[in-house]
Write a protein that holds these residues in place. Structure first.
Motif, PDB file in Angstrom:
ATOM      1  N   ALA A 164      11.600  -1.987   5.680  1.00 55.10           N
ATOM      2  CA  ALA A 164      10.289  -1.530   4.876  1.00 55.10           C
ATOM      3  C   ALA A 164      11.012  -0.668   3.829  1.00 55.10           C
ATOM      4  CB  ALA A 164       9.486  -0.710   5.943  1.00 55.10           C
ATOM      5  N   GLU A 165      10.244  -0.703   2.609  1.00 54.92           N
ATOM      6  CA  GLU A 165      10.743   0.142   1.556  1.00 54.92           C
ATOM      7  C   GLU A 165      10.536   1.607   1.820  1.00 54.92           C
ATOM      8  OE1 GLU A 165       8.429   0.900  -2.120  1.00 54.92           O
ATOM      9  OE2 GLU A 165      10.099   2.484  -1.487  1.00 54.92           O
ATOM     10  N   ALA A 166       9.639   1.937   2.555  1.00 55.15           N
ATOM     11  CA  ALA A 166       9.563   3.361   2.768  1.00 55.15           C
ATOM     12  C   ALA A 166      10.768   3.975   3.530  1.00 55.15           C
ATOM     13  CB  ALA A 166       8.296   3.511   4.070  1.00 55.15           C
ATOM     14  N   GLY A 198      13.618   3.206   2.958  1.00 58.84           N
ATOM     15  CA  GLY A 198      14.594   3.570   1.536  1.00 58.84           C
ATOM     16  C   GLY A 198      14.282   4.621   0.942  1.00 58.84           C
ATOM     17  N   ASP A 199      12.794   5.001   0.942  1.00 56.18           N
ATOM     18  CA  ASP A 199      12.308   6.125   0.511  1.00 56.18           C
ATOM     19  C   ASP A 199      12.806   7.541   1.036  1.00 56.18           C
ATOM     20  OD1 ASP A 199      10.819   4.835  -1.606  1.00 56.18           O
ATOM     21  OD2 ASP A 199       8.746   5.216  -0.537  1.00 56.18           O
ATOM     22  N   TYR A 200      13.144   7.505   2.203  1.00 58.93           N
ATOM     23  CA  TYR A 200      13.286   8.571   2.913  1.00 58.93           C
ATOM     24  C   TYR A 200      14.891   8.945   3.612  1.00 58.93           C
ATOM     25  CZ  TYR A 200       8.514   9.590   2.813  1.00 58.93           C
ATOM     26  OH  TYR A 200       7.125   9.879   2.398  1.00 58.93           O
ATOM     27  N   LEU A 232       0.811  -1.260   0.230  1.00 64.40           N
ATOM     28  CA  LEU A 232      -0.076  -0.129  -0.010  1.00 64.40           C
ATOM     29  C   LEU A 232       0.860   1.324  -0.068  1.00 64.40           C
ATOM     30  CD1 LEU A 232      -2.967  -1.106   2.403  1.00 64.40           C
ATOM     31  CD2 LEU A 232      -2.861  -0.618   0.150  1.00 64.40           C
ATOM     32  N   SER A 233       2.091   1.000   0.693  1.00 66.31           N
ATOM     33  CA  SER A 233       2.978   2.484   0.541  1.00 66.31           C
ATOM     34  C   SER A 233       3.377   2.761  -0.862  1.00 66.31           C
ATOM     35  CB  SER A 233       4.132   2.079   1.415  1.00 66.31           C
ATOM     36  OG  SER A 233       5.038   1.328   0.890  1.00 66.31           O
ATOM     37  N   GLN A 234       3.577   1.929  -1.760  1.00 71.50           N
ATOM     38  CA  GLN A 234       3.860   2.269  -2.926  1.00 71.50           C
ATOM     39  C   GLN A 234       2.458   2.459  -3.879  1.00 71.50           C
ATOM     40  OE1 GLN A 234       6.849   3.166  -4.254  1.00 71.50           O
ATOM     41  NE2 GLN A 234       6.791   3.195  -1.759  1.00 71.50           N
ATOM     42  N   ALA A 235       1.508   1.779  -3.560  1.00 70.40           N
ATOM     43  CA  ALA A 235       0.203   1.988  -4.304  1.00 70.40           C
ATOM     44  C   ALA A 235      -0.208   3.425  -4.080  1.00 70.40           C
ATOM     45  CB  ALA A 235      -0.973   0.902  -3.841  1.00 70.40           C
ATOM     46  N   GLU A 236      -0.008   3.926  -2.898  1.00 71.71           N
ATOM     47  CA  GLU A 236      -0.760   5.222  -2.470  1.00 71.71           C
ATOM     48  C   GLU A 236      -0.177   6.112  -3.463  1.00 71.71           C
ATOM     49  OE1 GLU A 236      -0.439   6.675   1.277  1.00 71.71           O
ATOM     50  OE2 GLU A 236       1.625   6.811   1.413  1.00 71.71           O
ATOM     51  N   HIS A 237       1.471   6.216  -4.036  1.00 74.14           N
ATOM     52  CA  HIS A 237       2.059   7.027  -4.924  1.00 74.14           C
ATOM     53  C   HIS A 237       1.060   7.563  -6.160  1.00 74.14           C
ATOM     54  CE1 HIS A 237       6.073   7.548  -3.392  1.00 74.14           C
ATOM     55  NE2 HIS A 237       6.203   6.385  -3.391  1.00 74.14           N
ATOM     56  N   GLY A 238       0.425   6.715  -6.703  1.00 72.90           N
ATOM     57  CA  GLY A 238      -0.217   7.216  -7.747  1.00 72.90           C
ATOM     58  C   GLY A 238      -1.231   6.091  -8.189  1.00 72.90           C
TER      59      GLY A 238
HETATM   60 ZN   LIG Z   1       7.745   5.277  -2.137  1.00 71.67          ZN
END
Ligand SMILES: [Zn+2]
Length: 429
Positions: free
Chosen positions: A351-353, A355-357, A253-259
């Motif tokens: 969590a991938e998030a 790495g995002d930040y 969901l963390s990536q699905a919410e990008h767009g």
């Molecule tokens: Zn992301």
């Protein structure tokens, strides 16, 4: 809502990978904007900023005073988080600085390489509803570490003509002073061609909507480089029964919410894991603020049951995910099975998030299968490698005949002569 597939045949893979094409025909409009900025410079930027961002600006440049005062507008906890992220990203990217090497390919022939920063780089930072603070860190830090002499930042202003103070705070922390209030295709045009206020650059970095992405593609035809072909975000999670369905669901969901055009995929050897993840997704979706967006992304996504490990990784490598989470036993051992991915996250806690930040590595990664041939942004993306070669008289005598033979076989007598004249000179001595 999200498709479930059981051991899909190879012939089905392309169909699974199909990305939602939200491709309006923008090319004519963007070409118009590029041409106008090229011709009318700042005047065109001010016009388009009024049209698209709803604010009439007198000055496109962010003033020193605005930068100085921004710090006071950023909450202390956000500042602390930014500084910690900057620390980690700086540590990782500093270690990426290339080391020099030198080789003697033959007696008398020395060759080595030197690295030089790109003189002028432009960073595009999207604004709008969610200003991408993290993107300024992920692009500004490697640009600084590469020691690019001129770093330009363009980011769209809000309807009062302001830039988010955290963006200015980060820029100040990184020592970036050239910040301009302009977004969209017009910002890409400004950085590509230069205007009275905004200096032109040699390479443009940064994500953006389809206007920005297409503008970046188009200015390449005029000799401006770009970081990489950009596309909507994607995540693939590989999980076995040791994984946690709640964690996997939260990552997807963390990536699905990008767009709405994002894509997320689960590949698991455990059917029960697939079902439990599906349930966890439904549950977590209920109160996700960006639910509307995530639901659309899930329509293009799928949960795959694949008991065969080899086939699972063949599928993963064919997809070449931007982000790959290995939520399985001994994840580090599985890295050797991965040939195509932008960035890999090991184990249930990665969590991938993160790495995002803030973990340190860059979050600007190849999407849309480009991880088959491209890498993410690094310090070297902001540098060029120049080879240096030095041939002594001894070296010339060693290699001369070889070069003359090769030149003659290509019927390039001028090339052949550049060597034979020197050889004759040495032999006469
Ligand atoms: Zn992301």
């Amino acid at each position: 809502m999200i498709r479930k597939l059981k051991s899909p045949a190879k012939s089905q893979w392309n169909e699974i990978f199909v990305r939602p094409v939200i491709e309006e025909n923008l090319k004519d409009g963007i070409t118009q904007i590029l041409m106008e900025v090229r011709k009318n410079g700042d005047e065109a930027l001010i016009k388009y900023t009024e049209r698209f961002d709803g604010v009439r600006l007198d000055d496109l440049r962010v003033g020193e005073k605005e930068i100085r005062e921004a710090g006071a507008l950023v909450p202390a906890d956000l500042k602390k988080a930014i500084l910690q992220a900057i620390g980690n990203i700086s540590r990782y990217h500093s270690a990426q600085l290339p080391e020099s090497m030198s080789v003697e390919t033959m007696p008398g022939i020395k060759a080595y390489q030197v690295f030089r920063p790109i003189d002028k780089v432009g960073l595009y930072i999207p604004g709008g509803t969610a200003p991408l603070l993290s993107t300024l860190m992920m692009l500004g830090i490697p640009a600084k570490i590469a020691e690019c002499p001129e770093i330009i930042v363009c980011t769209p202003p809000d309807s009062s003509g302001n830039i988010h103070p955290a963006i200015l705070f980060i820029a100040a922390e990184l020592g970036i002073r050239n910040i301009f209030k302009v977004g969209g295709a017009q910002a890409i045009a400004a950085m590509a061609y230069g205007t009275r206020t905004i200096p032109g650059v040699y390479k443009i970095f940064g994500p953006g909507n389809s206007f920005v992405t297409q503008a970046k593609e188009l200015v390449q035809l005029d000799g401006v480089s770009i970081d990489m072909p950009a596309g909507p975000s994607e995540l693939l999670v590989y999980a076995d029964k040791s994984a946690h369905p709640d964690f996997i669901a939260s990552d997807l969901l963390s990536q699905a919410e990008h767009g709405p055009d994002s894509q997320v995929i689960l590949v698991t050897d455990d059917e029960d894991m697939l079902e439990r993840t599906d349930q966890a997704i439904r549950k977590q979706l209920e109160d996700l603020p960006r639910k509307q967006i995530a639901v659309q992304a899930l329509e293009n996504s799928c949960l795959i049951h694949e008991p065969d490990l080899e086939k699972a990784f063949e599928l993963i490598n064919a997809y070449a995910p931007e982000h790959l989470i290995l939520a399985c036993k001994d994840p580090r051992d599985k890295v050797s099975l991965v040939s195509n991915a932008g960035s890999i996250f090991l184990g249930s806690w990665s969590a991938e998030a993160i790495g995002d930040y803030a973990a340190g590595p860059n979050h600007t990664l190849p999407t849309n299968h480009h991880a088959r041939a491209y890498s993410g942004v690094s310090v070297q993306t902001f540098m060029k490698r120049i080879s240096v070669q030095e041939v002594t008289a001894e070296g010339l005598l060693h290699i001369g005949q070889t070069v003359e033979t090769l030149a003659a076989s290509e019927e390039l007598v001028g090339h052949q002569r550049a060597v034979s004249i020197r050889r004759a000179y040495l032999e006469k001595r």
